[in-house]
Structure formats: structure tokens, C-alpha cells
Design an enzyme around this catalytic site. Structure first.
Site, mmCIF file in Angstrom:
data_model
loop_
_atom_site.group_PDB
_atom_site.id
_atom_site.type_symbol
_atom_site.label_atom_id
_atom_site.label_comp_id
_atom_site.label_asym_id
_atom_site.label_seq_id
_atom_site.Cartn_x
_atom_site.Cartn_y
_atom_site.Cartn_z
ATOM 1 N N CYS A 82 40.440 40.674 39.941
ATOM 2 C CA CYS A 82 40.063 42.087 39.381
ATOM 3 C C CYS A 82 39.869 42.083 37.870
ATOM 4 C CB CYS A 82 41.133 43.047 39.982
ATOM 5 S SG CYS A 82 40.580 44.582 40.026
ATOM 6 N N ALA A 83 40.854 42.843 37.323
ATOM 7 C CA ALA A 83 40.925 43.067 35.777
ATOM 8 C C ALA A 83 41.793 42.103 35.217
ATOM 9 C CB ALA A 83 41.373 44.647 35.460
#
Length: 185
Positions: free
Chosen positions: A104-105
């Protein structure tokens, strides 16, 4: 038995964190979850789910691991990225040719640690694809494996990401033995 460290930061993405923890443990892989605070306390994930880490990061750092796996989510990935202990651990593990994984991030942590140069990687859209990282190829794929670096796009592919971690540590047969009872199509 392989050992994996999963740091849990306030605001982490619960789907990613819990999916990694659950599937790795189904594969009989030793998982240690570690909170970033100095005292053991619950971590409030991005959607309010309370997660209780096994230990603190300071305690976990007394051990060695075969893999570090970073869940994303915001502000969880930012909290990981702002923690010098995490950056130093990623660099140390990369230097020791250990597995460095983020979804994800959280791949932004790998970028800050300097381990994505010349690698193929993925992330949540708008994370790595907007960064200027020397020689990195952004794939946008659900999961990207480049040597000992494994990255994932986000919550949707969290199960595929966790299964890739299992395969990296224990091979295809172990991955299939964990995946089969999940009844995935």
C-alpha cells in the site's frame, strides 16, 4: 522456522496487517508484531480496529528476522516512515540480504531507506509512481517481487501479497498448503 517482524504503527491498514499475520501463522511461520510506542499498548488502525502487538519495537529489535513486512494505510505508513528505527532496520536487513516487504503506502518507507533503487516495485497509486527513485520501475501490479524486495498495491491484493511472502520464505508447496483451505477461486 522463518521469523517475520510486522511493525504495527498507529493508523495502519488493518486488512493488510491482519491478513499478513494470519496467513503467515497459518504457514507455521513465526510472526512477531511490534508496536512503535515505548510501552506495550493497543494500536488503533486506520478504521478504528484495535490491534494488540506482541511486543514493543525496542524489544523486538533484540532479535533477528528473516523478513520485515510493513502494512500500509494512512497515517500508519507515515508513522513507519518517520521512525528512524524502522529505516535503520530496513537498511540493515537489506544489507544482510533479508526479505524487505511493504504494501500500500508503506513502500515509501523502502524508498526513504534507499532500497528501491534499480528495483521493480508497486504501491498504492500516488505513492511510488509519483516519486523520482533512481532506476526504479513502477509496475502498478497487485504484487511485485524483485529479488528480496516484495511490494503490494493495497488492501484488495493483501491476500495475494501475504501468499507471496509465504512462498518466498517456504516455497510454492507451503503457499499452496496455506491457500487451498482458504477456498479462493
Amino acid at each position: 522456522m522463518s521469523k517475520v517482524l510486522i511493525p504495527l504503527a498507529q493508523g495502519c491498514e488493518e486488512i493488510e496487517a491482519v491478513t499478513m499475520i494470519d496467513l503467515l501463522r497459518r504457514g507455521q511461520i513465526s510472526v512477531t508484531t511490534a508496536g512503535l510506542e515505548t510501552q506495550l499498548s493497543p494500536v488503533k488502525a486506520a478504521r478504528g480496529t484495535q490491534l494488540l502487538p506482541d511486543t514493543t519495537l525496542d524489544e523486538a529489535l533484540q532479535d533477528d528476522y528473516d523478513m520485515i513486512a510493513l502494512p500500509g494505510g494512512l497515517p500508519g505508513a507515515d508513522n513507519l516512515n518517520d521512525d528512524e528505527r524502522i529505516i535503520q532496520l530496513v537498511q540493515k536487513m537489506a544489507a544482510a540480504d533479508k526479505y524487505i516487504c511493504a504494501i500500500c503506502a508503506a513502500p515509501r518507507v523502502l524508498a526513504r531507506a534507499g532500497v528501491l533503487e534499480g528495483k521493480r516495485a508497486t504501491s498504492y497509486p500516488g505513492t511510488l509512481d509519483t516519486m523520482d527513485i533512481a532506476g526504479m520501475t513502477y509496475t502498478g501490479a497487485a504484487v511485485t517481487v524483485d529479488g528480496r524486495i516484495i511490494t503490494g498495491r493495497g488492501p484488495g491484493p493483501a491476500m495475494d501479497f501475504a501468499l507471496a511472502l509465504i512462498e518466498a520464505l517456504g516455497g510454492t508447496a507451503l503457499k499452496h498448503s496455506v491457500e487451498q483451505p482458504l477456498l479462493r477461486d
